[in-house]
Write an enzyme that holds these catalytic residues in place. Sequence first.
Site, short mmCIF file in Angstrom:
data_model
loop_
_atom_site.label_atom_id
_atom_site.label_comp_id
_atom_site.label_asym_id
_atom_site.label_seq_id
_atom_site.Cartn_x
_atom_site.Cartn_y
_atom_site.Cartn_z
N GLU A 1 3.60 -5.11 105.03
CA GLU A 1 4.15 -6.46 104.92
C GLU A 1 4.41 -7.02 106.32
O GLU A 1 4.11 -8.18 106.61
CB GLU A 1 5.44 -6.49 104.11
N HIS B 1 9.96 -8.97 101.58
CA HIS B 1 10.01 -8.13 100.38
C HIS B 1 10.72 -6.82 100.73
O HIS B 1 11.62 -6.39 100.01
CB HIS B 1 8.58 -7.87 99.87
N PHE C 1 3.71 -3.68 92.06
CA PHE C 1 2.74 -2.67 91.63
C PHE C 1 1.63 -3.37 90.86
O PHE C 1 1.89 -4.26 90.04
CB PHE C 1 3.40 -1.65 90.70
N HIS D 1 16.81 -3.14 94.90
CA HIS D 1 15.58 -3.79 94.43
C HIS D 1 15.71 -4.17 92.96
O HIS D 1 15.63 -3.32 92.08
CB HIS D 1 14.40 -2.85 94.66
N CYS E 1 7.15 -6.45 90.58
CA CYS E 1 8.21 -6.94 91.46
C CYS E 1 7.88 -8.29 92.10
O CYS E 1 8.68 -8.83 92.85
CB CYS E 1 8.50 -5.88 92.52
N LYS F 1 17.23 -6.82 100.47
CA LYS F 1 17.32 -5.66 99.55
C LYS F 1 18.18 -4.56 100.16
O LYS F 1 18.62 -3.65 99.46
CB LYS F 1 15.93 -5.12 99.22
#
Lengths: 81, 419
Positions: B321, B310, B407, B347, B170, B342
Site C-alpha cells: 500500500e 488501509h 481479500f 480492523h 475489507c 486502525k
Amino acid sequence: MASKEEILAGLAEIVNEETGLETEAVQLDKNFTEDLDIDSISMMTIVVNCEEKFEVTIPDEEVKNLKTVQDAVDFIDNAQG
Amino acid sequence: MPRKVVVTGLGATTPIGGNVPELWKNALEGVSGVSKLEEDWVETYDLAVRIAASVSTPASEVLSRVEAKRLDPSGQLSLIAAREAWADAGFSAPNADDAEEVDPTRVATVFGTGIGGAWTLLSGWDTLREKGPRRVMPLTVPMLMPNGNAATVSMELKARRAAITAVSACASGTESFYQGLDLIRLGKADVVIAGGAESANHPINFAAFGAMQALSRRNDEPERASRPYDIDRDGFVMAEGAGAVILESEEHARARGARIYCELAGAGLSADAFHITAPDDAGTGATRAIAEAMESGEFVAEDVIHVNAHATSTPKGDIPEAGAVRNAFGSATDNIPVSATKSMTGHMLGGSGAVEAILAIKALTERTAPCTINLENKDPQIDLDVVTTPRELRKDGGVVVSNSFGFGGHNAVVAFRDY
C-alpha cells in the site's frame, strides 16, 4: 398445569419479550394480527416459546387457527390436557 | 456535466467512540480500543489470539431490547450509525412517507459488509444441534443475509430508491462510496446513505483468521497490538464497528439549506486478479484504484493534503500500500501526512472503510490529521510521512484520500474535497 389466568399472563410475557408490547395490551379479545400487529414470523417465535413454557405441542398447521389471544389460551389449556 | 456530490451527515459506532464526536476526540488523543477477550470461549477453544476491539458503546445501550433481538449484531451497528448520520444531516427521523424534505423514492442505501450475519448463522447452527430445528429462530435468514444491513437501514430511513449491498471483504465500506457517487452523479438518486458495518468477533473468526497467521498475538499488550508500519507488527486486530455517511447532490443539499461538510470528489476501484489473500507486491492494483479516484475527482497529487491508509498492521499488507501511494502521488508523497487509524480502532473489516472515510472527512474539515499509535520503529520499507501525533493540515483547499483493500484482491479508494 397452568390455569387459564396463568396461561394468559405467561403468553402476555412472551408477547412482550418478542414484540415489546405492554403485557396489559394482551387481552383475550385481541386479534394477534389486526390488534397486536404481530406478523407471522413473530407468531412462530411466540408459539415455540409457548410450547417450551407450557410444555405443550402446537402443530404448525394449528398456528393459523390461533387468531385471537382467547384461541391461543384455549388451545394451550386443552393441550395441557 | 455530472452532478456534484456533497457530504451532509456522518454517523459511526466504533471501538473508540459510540458516535462521531467521540470517535474524533479519541482519534486525536490516540486512544486504543483493543482489549483482552474475556469470553469463556477463549479458554474453551484454547485460542491463540485473545485480543479484539469491541464497540465502546454496546448496541444494547442504544437500541431497544426488541430492536436488538431482531437484528444481527452487524445490523444493530448499521442502524445506530445510520440514525446518527441521518439526524446529523438535518433530516427528521425516521423519514416518514409524507415528509416534504426528501422524496423517499430518490433516496438510496448502499451499505457494505465483509462477512454478514456470522453470529446469527453460527448461533442458529448451535441451536439446531443442541435443541433441534423447531428452536431455530424464524428470523434467522433475514438476520444472516449479507444484504441485511442495507435492508435494515433502508427500512429505517424509508429509503426507497434502492438498497444495495457492497460486498468486497475489507473494501466493502469504501466501495459503498463508489456506488453512491455514481447513483447521484448520474441523476439516479438525490440522497444516498453510504456505509459499512461488521460485527464478527466470533470464535470461528479468531480461529480462521488466526489460522492464516493474519492476526496479532500480542495478547499481553492489547493496546499495543495494532501497530501499522512498525517493524514489530505481527498482524491485525479483529474489531467491530459501523460508519454511515449521507451523500447528497449539491443541488438537493443547497435547496434545503443543509450544512455541507465537503465534496465527495471521486472514487476508484480495481481488482488485483493476483492472489486470493495476498496483495500484489508492487501494489499495481491499488495504484490503479487511486489513479481512478484522481481522474474521477479531477485532482492531482499536489492537491492531496492527507491520506487515511488501509494499513492493517500485517507484515505483508502495509508495504505494497505504501508503494501504491508513492506510485500514484510520486514525489508529492513526501508532503502528504498519512494516518493509520486502525492502530486505534483495530480492523473493522467491512465497517472499516466507512469509519476511515469519516475520519478523513473530519481531518479535512478540522484541518488536523489524527494519530497513528504504536509506531515506535518505522519499517524502513515504509517510505511515507506517518502522523503519530495530531498534525495540523494546510489551512484551506485540498483533497483527502482513504484507501481500503480486501481479500479477493478488491481495491477501493475514495477522495473528499474541501467545499
